[in-house]
Design a protein around this motif. Structure first.
Motif, short mmCIF file in Angstrom:
data_model
loop_
_atom_site.label_atom_id
_atom_site.label_comp_id
_atom_site.label_asym_id
_atom_site.label_seq_id
_atom_site.Cartn_x
_atom_site.Cartn_y
_atom_site.Cartn_z
N GLU A 184 43.36 46.59 40.66
CA GLU A 184 42.52 45.58 39.99
C GLU A 184 41.34 46.23 39.27
O GLU A 184 40.99 45.84 38.16
CB GLU A 184 42.01 44.56 41.02
N SER A 234 40.68 45.88 35.33
CA SER A 234 39.40 45.30 34.88
C SER A 234 38.67 46.23 33.94
O SER A 234 38.09 45.78 32.95
CB SER A 234 38.49 45.00 36.08
N ASN A 287 40.22 46.17 30.66
CA ASN A 287 39.93 44.89 30.01
C ASN A 287 38.53 44.87 29.39
O ASN A 287 38.31 44.29 28.34
CB ASN A 287 40.08 43.75 31.03
N ARG A 300 47.53 38.14 40.53
CA ARG A 300 46.11 38.50 40.55
C ARG A 300 45.82 39.64 39.58
O ARG A 300 44.80 39.63 38.89
CB ARG A 300 45.68 38.91 41.97
N SER A 334 46.13 38.38 35.96
CA SER A 334 45.05 37.46 35.59
C SER A 334 43.79 38.19 35.15
O SER A 334 42.88 37.60 34.57
CB SER A 334 44.73 36.52 36.75
N LEU A 335 43.72 39.49 35.42
CA LEU A 335 42.53 40.25 35.03
C LEU A 335 42.58 40.69 33.58
O LEU A 335 41.59 41.17 33.03
CB LEU A 335 42.39 41.48 35.94
N SER A 380 42.44 39.66 29.94
CA SER A 380 42.02 38.44 29.24
C SER A 380 43.10 38.04 28.23
O SER A 380 43.84 38.88 27.72
CB SER A 380 40.67 38.64 28.57
#
Lengths: 287, 287
Positions: free
Chosen positions: B78, B82, B85, B107, B110-111, B113
């Motif tokens: 994650e 992130s 992103n 999950r 979904s990080l 965008s």
């Protein structure tokens, strides 16, 4: 002989008891549920609908907040919705559709966070439905699934034909039926040979908005026919299905009124209760 | 006589030229495009795929950033996603699937965008597809639509049957065909009478992952048959369709290899270019 009537009114009444009990149970745990209903249009039908929603909230012990403001522009509507969304007392938000002409609906709906989107209509909620992930689902199709399950109608592998592809009914019921392992087809105004495709259906969901459009020629012997339509003809309320004509062909049939209608509002109430219990971190029987 | 071959390789080669030109045009306007490709699994096929994507980027003048890290836990994956992103240099992000066992895929996805979600797989992107709103679409189904359009295959009103309901192919191609005004049906492992439903299709999309499953008994005379499968049998690459058996029944047929495969990567490249041009606020021909 004739079709078994899918009595939505009776099923809704049982569902109401269950919902009422959940509201009481949550109250006992200190959770007071609140739904905001916002009407920005000047549509007569909408005025009736919002009042019905408010009345049902009151009956179940959910606190309604009714916002009725006409003539607002995009920015003001967005501000209203944003402030409802920020308000921690409010568990669910309904923006009554249609929005006035010239208002960007999707922008407004996108301001409701997915946890409060009890109509299940914003982009994120639709994505959750698409992926079959937990989330708040559109009310009318949820009500239909609830009805079919109450009558123990087997969906697995069955051919389901959905007449109409709206975001309120056609598209979401397609996905819900697929997630229930049915074999769904969507037909619409551009479909060739529409009548014969409908006639292949074990389960026929009719949501065209065209009064009495579907007669016995569209229906396979013994099929389950769900009529989502509601029109007024010469003072009488009728659906998209010609009830009398279809009655002795269908195996199951929803009446109009008293079919899908009463389930939609109960489905909404369930969404509000689910939203509140999830926001409170309480595992009652949400999802 | 036999089916007209839908030559994906040739169509992809034309599309590549168009994409290449767009990259050059954007460069001339000061927009340098960058795609991050992240592989966290230790899957051999994935290793090949990510390298193919990187190579195609280089060919087109898109800067690739390749992240290959195995053995990371949920939190670390994650964090990596992130930070990709947040990186403003990066226009698009691919998280190569499958993720390692035990990692929550949704999950992680979904990080990314929605503006950088060039695989079109996260919840929000799927919601945009569902609503037929502008957004980045999954690559394989976009490639299929591109192919059908290149061959000027009329979709309006046509019966389309999709064999398989995956999020990578079945579900999105269903929605895309519906948005193109076709009449789509999804069939799957639980469907009864599967063969005969497939035989009703004017357009049959096969994405089951079962080698050579579909023979001539599934195909209507003259139907368009698109084979999304890719398997290796005794060293030979085959699809989900028994090509030889179907060849003289179908009207159009994709080969494997050289059918859908080459279009998927070109569709991805188009997504990356679209993402970059939108992020730069330049109306080239994105969307």
């Amino acid at each position: 002989m004739g079709a078994i009537i899918l009595n939505g009114k009776e099923v809704a009444s049982q569902w109401e008891k269950k919902n009422s009990l959940r509201v009481q149970n949550l109250k006992a745990k200190g959770v007071n549920i609140c739904l905001a209903v916002a009407r920005f249009n000047d549509d007569e039908a909408s005025k009736v609908y919002v009042r019905k929603k408010v009345a049902m909230c009151e009956k179940l012990g959910i606190k309604p907040i009714l916002i009725e403001e006409e003539g607002l522009d995009q920015e003001k509507i967005e501000n209203r919705v944003s402030s409802l969304n920020k308000d921690k007392e409010i568990n669910g938000i309904i923006v009554q559709l249609p929005l006035p002409k010239g208002i960007d609906k999707e922008r407004v709906l996108s301001l409701v966070s997915p946890e409060k989107d009890v109509d299940g209509l914003n982009v994120f909620s639709c994505g959750l439905l698409y992926k079959n992930m937990p989330g708040l689902r559109p009310c009318t199709p949820s009500g239909i699934i609830h009805l079919l399950k109450e009558y123990k109608i087997d969906l697995v592998g069955k051919r389901a034909v959905i007449l109409g592809r709206s975001q309120l009914v056609g598209l979401p019921i397609f996905l819900m039926l697929l997630h229930e392992n049915a074999t769904p087809t969507i037909v619409h105004s551009k479909t060739k040979d529409l009548k014969n495709i409908c006639k292949e259906a074990d389960i026929l969901i009719v949501a065209t908005g065209r009064a009495k459009m579907v007669n016995r020629e569209y229906v396979k012997e013994g099929a389950v026919v769900v009529d989502v339509g509601i029109s007024r003809i010469e003072g009488k309320i009728v659906g998209d299905v010609d009830f009398e004509d279809v009655f002795d062909v269908a195996g199951y049939l929803t009446p109009v009124p008293g079919g899908v209608g009463p389930l939609t509002i109960m489905s909404l109430m369930e969404n509000v209760i689910n939203a509140a219990s999830i926001q409170a971190g309480i595992k009652d029987d949400a999802f």
